[in-house]
Every structure is written in C-alpha cells, then in structure tokens.
Write an enzyme that holds these catalytic residues in place. Structure first.
Site, PDB file in Angstrom:
ATOM      1  N   ASP A 100     -21.157   8.856 -59.176  1.00  0.00           N
ATOM      2  CA  ASP A 100     -21.832   7.625 -58.761  1.00  0.00           C
ATOM      3  C   ASP A 100     -21.193   7.063 -57.492  1.00  0.00           C
ATOM      4  OD1 ASP A 100     -23.682   5.656 -58.955  1.00  0.00           O
ATOM      5  OD2 ASP A 100     -22.745   4.602 -60.618  1.00  0.00           O
ATOM      6  N   ASN A 102     -34.026   9.150 -62.324  1.00  0.00           N
ATOM      7  CA  ASN A 102     -33.896   9.166 -60.857  1.00  0.00           C
ATOM      8  C   ASN A 102     -35.223   9.412 -60.128  1.00  0.00           C
ATOM      9  OD1 ASN A 102     -30.534  10.620 -60.745  1.00  0.00           O
ATOM     10  ND2 ASN A 102     -31.173   8.479 -60.683  1.00  0.00           N
TER      11      ASN A 102
HETATM   12  C1  FPP Z   1     -25.424   8.902 -57.555  1.00  0.00           C
HETATM   13  O1  FPP Z   1     -25.050   8.044 -56.494  1.00  0.00           O
HETATM   14  C2  FPP Z   1     -25.647  10.270 -57.065  1.00  0.00           C
HETATM   15  C3  FPP Z   1     -26.792  10.999 -57.218  1.00  0.00           C
HETATM   16  C4  FPP Z   1     -27.985  10.482 -57.917  1.00  0.00           C
HETATM   17  C5  FPP Z   1     -26.937  12.368 -56.651  1.00  0.00           C
HETATM   18  C6  FPP Z   1     -25.729  13.236 -56.814  1.00  0.00           C
HETATM   19  C7  FPP Z   1     -25.982  14.558 -56.239  1.00  0.00           C
HETATM   20  C8  FPP Z   1     -25.105  15.271 -55.498  1.00  0.00           C
HETATM   21  C9  FPP Z   1     -23.741  14.793 -55.161  1.00  0.00           C
HETATM   22  C10 FPP Z   1     -25.488  16.621 -55.003  1.00  0.00           C
HETATM   23  C11 FPP Z   1     -25.038  17.715 -55.967  1.00  0.00           C
HETATM   24  C12 FPP Z   1     -25.564  19.016 -55.515  1.00  0.00           C
HETATM   25  C13 FPP Z   1     -25.660  20.129 -56.289  1.00  0.00           C
HETATM   26  C14 FPP Z   1     -26.297  21.357 -55.776  1.00  0.00           C
HETATM   27  C15 FPP Z   1     -25.180  20.187 -57.653  1.00  0.00           C
HETATM   28  P1  FPP Z   1     -26.011   6.793 -56.168  1.00  0.00           P
HETATM   29  O2  FPP Z   1     -27.061   7.269 -55.229  1.00  0.00           O
HETATM   30  O3  FPP Z   1     -26.538   6.218 -57.426  1.00  0.00           O
HETATM   31  O4  FPP Z   1     -25.032   5.813 -55.457  1.00  0.00           O
HETATM   32  P2  FPP Z   1     -25.112   4.216 -55.512  1.00  0.00           P
HETATM   33  O5  FPP Z   1     -24.907   3.824 -56.943  1.00  0.00           O
HETATM   34  O6  FPP Z   1     -23.987   3.799 -54.636  1.00  0.00           O
HETATM   35  O7  FPP Z   1     -26.449   3.811 -54.992  1.00  0.00           O
END
Ligand code: FPP
Length: 251
Positions: free
Chosen positions: A29, A77
């Site tokens: 996160d 998501n």
């Molecule tokens: C949450 O941060 C993150 C995600 C929903 C996506 C995570 C995906 C990756 C790191 C890529 C992984 C790739 C592979 C191929 C496995 P957020 O967007 O919710 O952050 P925020 O809470 O600060 O808005």
C-alpha cells in the site's frame, strides 16, 4: 510444496534462520501517496512499486524464505479510474514478459491467485505462460493475488465442494479444514506466518482471510515504494520477537 533450501546470502546476524517465516504475505500500500508526495502521477508509484517487489523477492530468496505472496489487485480495485486500472493491467503483463528469464534463472515458481477470468486476454495468456514455464522450478514460490478477494475465494471453494457433494463424490462429514484449504487458490502452500502492510493502514482488506488465521501482522508507516531490505529486516526482527502461541499457552 515448499521451496528447496537455497544457499543463504547475507542473512543479518541478528536473525535466526530456523525462526524465519516460511511464508510472507504483503499488502503493497501507498504507491499513490508516494507519487503524490513527489508531484508525480499515481502510476509512477506503481512503477516504482514493482522494483520494491522485485527486491523483496530477491531478499526472500537470499534469506531462505520459501514463499512470498503479494496483493497486486483486489476485486475492489476495479472501482479505480479506468486509466489506472488499464495501466496496472498493462504493467502486470509487461513485467511478466520482462522478468520471465530472470525467474527461470532464479528458479522462481510464479502463481497467480484470484479470479483470472475477468482479466484482459493478453494478460491471461502471459500469466498462463509464466505459470507453465516456471512450474517445475525449485526455488521460492511467488504468488501474485490479482482480481483477488478473500470472501470470493471462500465462496468459490464452497461452491466447488457443494458440487462434489451434489454429485455424490463427497460426503458432507468429509469436509474438514484440510479439505477446505485444498479448494482455495493457495492450495499446496503453507499459510502465511507474517503479513506485512505498508503505509500505516490497520486493515487486512479482504486478503487471504482463511489463510491468515494465525499470521503475525506487521504494519509500517513506510510507503510501499520505500520498503527496502532494511525495512524488511526490521519486520523480521520484530516477527522473531513475537511469542506465537496459536491459541495455546506460552511454552
Ligand atoms: C496499492 O497502492 C497498490 C496497488 C493497488 C498496486 C500494486 C501493484 C504493484 C506494485 C505492481 C506489482 C506487479 C506485478 C507484476 C506483481 P495504492 O495505489 O492504494 O496507494 P495509495 O493508498 O497511496 O493510494
């Protein structure tokens, strides 16, 4: 299946090898916040998040942790802006294509857990290819939860079991925890010993609800793109200080 012990590299002296978790799960996160703090679009945070995940995977391999599961995309998501969802799908596909060679060299066995039927066809094809090609590898089991929801996973397991009962292949009294676990996406992998969540939220967000029954939970304020080896080391030191009783008394 658990990973074959590998040659350990650089295990910090304050970690006891025999008390390391066998399976670590991560809720990655804070990518969006990381980007916002830098005046960048959210997608830059996801891009950086991939580097963090790759480094964590290497670290687990180096320190002899047999399984890593990362929450990449939840069933909730899809409610994000279409542009971000499209970016993530394309990112997953590109990363898989780019990393397959290294996963083979490093003996990583990749598996995707979740309802893959809703993913774009080209991503599904890349997922199937990477899972098939790495299926015989003997190193770390790397699971990527994509279009994953813990409740949805439990419901699909119930349906599969109910169908077998309807068909007379199973008696209801045969249903126990072991049989139920075999119908989850994660079947064959030990339950996580440690859940790490970055960016300070105190929730498990529908992640591995069944499997997390006795997991130790470690939450750090660090945003996912900044979660490095030193942070992981801190999480493991904290984990090794826990008294895991599994509902029993301390020994
Ligand atoms: C949450 O941060 C993150 C995600 C929903 C996506 C995570 C995906 C990756 C790191 C890529 C992984 C790739 C592979 C191929 C496995 P957020 O967007 O919710 O952050 P925020 O809470 O600060 O808005």
């Amino acid at each position: 299946m658990t990973a074959k012990p590998t040659v350990l590299r650089d295990l910090p002296a304050d970690l006891q090898q025999e008390r390391l978790p066998k399976h670590v799960a991560v809720i990655m996160d804070g990518n969006g916040r990381w980007a916002k703090q830098r005046g960048l679009p959210r997608i830059m945070g996801h891009r950086r998040g991939v580097d963090t995940l790759k480094e964590l995977l290497r670290c687990c391999r180096d320190w002899g942790i047999g399984a890593l599961t990362a929450y990449a995309f939840s069933t909730e998501n899809w409610g994000r802006p279409l542009e971000e969802v499209d970016f993530l799908m394309t990112l997953f596909e590109r990363v898989l294509r780019q990393e397959l060679r290294e996963m083979m060299e490093e003996q990583v066995r990749i598996r995707f857990v979740g309802d893959l039927s809703r993913l774009p066809a080209s991503l599904r094809a890349e997922i199937e290819r990477s899972m098939a090609e790495t299926s015989q590898n003997q190193g770390i089991q790397f699971s990527v939860a994509t279009n994953y929801g813990g409740r949805q996973e439990i419901v699909q397991a119930c349906r599969a079991i109910a169908t077998q009962v309807e068909q007379g292949k199973l008696h209801s009294e045969d249903i126990d925890e072991a049989l139920f676990s075999q119908h989850l996406y994660t079947q064959g992998t030990v339950d996580p010993d440690l859940l790490i969540r970055t960016s300070g939220e105190m929730r498990i967000s529908n992640f591995l609800l069944w499997q997390m029954a006795y997991a130790e939970i470690y939450i750090t304020d660090t945003l996912w793109p900044d979660f490095d080896r030193a942070e992981f080391h801190r999480a493991l030191v904290d984990y090794q200080q826990r008294d895991r009783r599994f509902g029993r008394l301390s020994s």
